[in-house]
Design a protein around this motif. Structure first.
Motif, PDB file in Angstrom:
ATOM      1  N   GLY A  31       6.753 -17.435  23.088  1.00 32.77           N
ATOM      2  CA  GLY A  31       5.351 -17.580  22.686  1.00 32.77           C
ATOM      3  C   GLY A  31       4.431 -17.419  23.891  1.00 32.77           C
ATOM      4  O   GLY A  31       4.786 -17.800  25.012  1.00 32.77           O
ATOM      5  N   GLU A  33       1.495 -18.905  24.578  1.00 32.12           N
ATOM      6  CA  GLU A  33       0.982 -20.172  25.130  1.00 32.12           C
ATOM      7  C   GLU A  33       2.007 -20.831  26.049  1.00 32.12           C
ATOM      8  O   GLU A  33       1.647 -21.398  27.074  1.00 32.12           O
ATOM      9  N   HIS A  34       3.273 -20.755  25.647  1.00 30.32           N
ATOM     10  CA  HIS A  34       4.327 -21.458  26.384  1.00 30.32           C
ATOM     11  C   HIS A  34       4.798 -20.691  27.619  1.00 30.32           C
ATOM     12  O   HIS A  34       5.603 -21.212  28.392  1.00 30.32           O
ATOM     13  N   GLN A 113       0.475  -8.937  16.172  1.00 33.80           N
ATOM     14  CA  GLN A 113       0.070  -9.604  14.935  1.00 33.80           C
ATOM     15  C   GLN A 113      -0.271 -11.068  15.157  1.00 33.80           C
ATOM     16  O   GLN A 113      -1.161 -11.607  14.523  1.00 33.80           O
ATOM     17  N   ASN A 114       0.442 -11.716  16.076  1.00 35.38           N
ATOM     18  CA  ASN A 114       0.219 -13.141  16.321  1.00 35.38           C
ATOM     19  C   ASN A 114      -1.084 -13.422  17.066  1.00 35.38           C
ATOM     20  O   ASN A 114      -1.501 -14.580  17.156  1.00 35.38           O
ATOM     21  N   HIS A 115      -1.694 -12.377  17.646  1.00 34.75           N
ATOM     22  CA  HIS A 115      -2.866 -12.636  18.495  1.00 34.75           C
ATOM     23  C   HIS A 115      -4.073 -11.786  18.121  1.00 34.75           C
ATOM     24  O   HIS A 115      -4.992 -11.653  18.934  1.00 34.75           O
ATOM     25  N   VAL A 116      -4.062 -11.231  16.911  1.00 29.49           N
ATOM     26  CA  VAL A 116      -5.181 -10.383  16.482  1.00 29.49           C
ATOM     27  C   VAL A 116      -6.517 -11.130  16.580  1.00 29.49           C
ATOM     28  O   VAL A 116      -7.549 -10.537  16.898  1.00 29.49           O
ATOM     29  N   ASP A 117      -6.493 -12.453  16.337  1.00 30.28           N
ATOM     30  CA  ASP A 117      -7.740 -13.225  16.379  1.00 30.28           C
ATOM     31  C   ASP A 117      -8.403 -13.186  17.760  1.00 30.28           C
ATOM     32  O   ASP A 117      -9.604 -13.360  17.885  1.00 30.28           O
ATOM     33  N   THR A 121     -13.465 -12.285  19.720  1.00 27.03           N
ATOM     34  CA  THR A 121     -14.488 -12.891  20.584  1.00 27.03           C
ATOM     35  C   THR A 121     -14.400 -12.330  22.001  1.00 27.03           C
ATOM     36  O   THR A 121     -13.306 -12.071  22.500  1.00 27.03           O
ATOM     37  N   PRO A 122     -15.572 -12.149  22.661  1.00 28.78           N
ATOM     38  CA  PRO A 122     -15.625 -11.533  23.998  1.00 28.78           C
ATOM     39  C   PRO A 122     -14.770 -12.278  25.025  1.00 28.78           C
ATOM     40  O   PRO A 122     -14.578 -13.490  24.930  1.00 28.78           O
ATOM     41  N   ARG A 169      -6.134  -1.486   3.397  1.00 29.47           N
ATOM     42  CA  ARG A 169      -5.988  -2.856   3.919  1.00 29.47           C
ATOM     43  C   ARG A 169      -4.780  -3.552   3.315  1.00 29.47           C
ATOM     44  O   ARG A 169      -4.076  -4.303   3.984  1.00 29.47           O
ATOM     45  N   ALA A 173      -1.551  -4.805   5.380  1.00 30.83           N
ATOM     46  CA  ALA A 173      -1.139  -6.205   5.280  1.00 30.83           C
ATOM     47  C   ALA A 173       0.342  -6.316   4.912  1.00 30.83           C
ATOM     48  O   ALA A 173       1.088  -7.108   5.498  1.00 30.83           O
ATOM     49  N   LEU A 174       0.763  -5.509   3.937  1.00 34.24           N
ATOM     50  CA  LEU A 174       2.171  -5.472   3.528  1.00 34.24           C
ATOM     51  C   LEU A 174       3.069  -5.122   4.713  1.00 34.24           C
ATOM     52  O   LEU A 174       4.114  -5.727   4.929  1.00 34.24           O
ATOM     53  N   GLY A 177       2.887  -7.759   7.790  1.00 31.31           N
ATOM     54  CA  GLY A 177       3.378  -9.076   7.412  1.00 31.31           C
ATOM     55  C   GLY A 177       4.831  -9.296   7.832  1.00 31.31           C
ATOM     56  O   GLY A 177       5.245 -10.418   8.116  1.00 31.31           O
ATOM     57  N   ARG A 180       5.799 -11.183  11.076  1.00 31.80           N
ATOM     58  CA  ARG A 180       5.703 -12.645  11.083  1.00 31.80           C
ATOM     59  C   ARG A 180       7.076 -13.296  10.966  1.00 31.80           C
ATOM     60  O   ARG A 180       7.353 -14.309  11.585  1.00 31.80           O
TER      61      ARG A 180
ATOM     62  N   ASN B 114      -4.598 -17.227  11.429  1.00 27.66           N
ATOM     63  CA  ASN B 114      -4.768 -16.819  12.829  1.00 27.66           C
ATOM     64  C   ASN B 114      -3.885 -17.598  13.800  1.00 27.66           C
ATOM     65  O   ASN B 114      -3.766 -17.203  14.955  1.00 27.66           O
ATOM     66  N   ASP B 117       1.521 -18.553  14.518  1.00 28.75           N
ATOM     67  CA  ASP B 117       2.495 -18.480  15.622  1.00 28.75           C
ATOM     68  C   ASP B 117       2.650 -19.819  16.345  1.00 28.75           C
ATOM     69  O   ASP B 117       3.674 -20.092  16.960  1.00 28.75           O
ATOM     70  N   ALA B 173       2.294 -11.715   2.051  1.00 27.29           N
ATOM     71  CA  ALA B 173       1.661 -10.877   3.079  1.00 27.29           C
ATOM     72  C   ALA B 173       0.405 -10.208   2.529  1.00 27.29           C
ATOM     73  O   ALA B 173      -0.649 -10.181   3.173  1.00 27.29           O
TER      74      ALA B 173
END
Lengths: 206, 206
Positions: A31, A33-34, A113-117, A121-122, A169, A173-174, A177, A180, B114, B117, B173
């Motif tokens: 991951g 973060e880790h 996919q895990n970090h699209v968010d 934001t800038p 879309r 998504a299919l 997904g 994940r 979001n 993960d 998904a």
């Protein structure tokens, strides 16, 4: 084997591919973060200063990996669909191609996919922000490319009359997904997933 | 209006719902990373110490929001499908119900998607880890509930013979992919999205 007589160039000595590979393995397995940024330097056998020569932060490396995957995703789509006239066959091939590649490619797709968010934001730094902007543009281009293919199918009468953007879309998504839950060595292999997903995509669109 | 004569209980004075609402709005609008934990206290009009009485960290609050959404998602599914005997109609209703709710519910669902993960790796604190474990168990229960419904359809002959677990993953998904791009006031309204998605789900499964 004789040693190469070609002069060693800067790029030939670049640690960049090794850093990216180590980062994909760490982010994908432990991951993002880790993962300690310093651990990547250790993996590659370089110091922190050398690491910063290539990426100014862990986020810069992550965004670069995400942008790379998006670039490759668009290239795969264009390569696969450009020579296929039949929209349904082009769609089927585009889905199948999305699951080709190495185990590290699969990790790279999961990381994206895990970090699209993160793309929403800038970023505080210029280099991070540059990768983010490119990645955002690619997300749009990819959606447009799939939308155009589906619109072509609708216009030609090969696909039923449905909103091509919404269909694109749903298809995306299919497809994404899978990243994940897919794990190498799990119950479902990628070959099998590719076939089942392409069949489901055709049922959604055609 | 007369003031209530009921004694004010601890829970009646609880700031918890206000904190959760403020956190959903901030995480959903500005992103989790960009939200300062102290800003939530300001939104609610309480001090940092009072905030820590409810959540020991920003991550604890995030994981609680995710676990809440998963709990509600499973409840929605069970409430909708338990009284419907026809598997295809139960599937259609379950998809439609997943898009009901307030604008804040939509944000809560986007926040969950979001940060899925985050559920993959252990948390340093006991309270965070407790929410993570519950959330992980709910993800499995939700997948099993959708798989069971689809398996029932396959067994009864209502749905074609396809792997129910894979179908359930595809359906989920398709459904949750919406939260990636949906924005209130955008081109597509949730009512319309719900109908189009339920139709696509039926094409995938039936």
């Amino acid at each position: 084997m004789q040693p190469s007589i070609a002069p060693r160039t800067e790029s030939a000595r670049s640690k960049r591919p090794a850093i990216v590979a180590a980062a994909i393995d760490r982010f994908g397995r432990d991951g993002y973060e880790h993962t300690k940024w310093a651990a990547i330097a250790d993996d590659v056998g370089i110091g922190q200063t050398a690491l910063y020569h290539y990426f100014e932060s862990k986020a810069h490396c992550l965004l670069t990996i995400m942008r790379t995957e998006l670039t490759q995703s668009l290239e795969r789509f264009q390569r696969t669909t450009s020579t296929e006239e039949d929209p349904a066959e082009a769609l089927r091939l585009a889905v199948l191609t999305a699951y080709e590649g190495s185990a590290r490619d699969a990790l790279q797709r999961r990381i994206l996919q895990n970090h699209v968010d993160l793309l929403g934001t800038p970023r505080p730094s210029q280099k991070e922000e540059e990768q983010r902007q490119k990645a955002r543009a690619l997300v749009r281009e990819i959606e447009e490319a799939w939308t155009d293919l589906i619109a072509r199918g609708v216009q030609s009468g090969a696909f039923p009359e449905r909103d091509p953007q919404m269909s694109a879309r749903m298809v995306l998504a299919l497809m994404v997904g899978v990243w994940r839950w897919y794990r190498p060595g799990g119950k479902y292999e990628l070959d099998k997933i590719a076939i089942l997903t392409s069949q489901a995509v055709l049922r959604v669109v055609v």
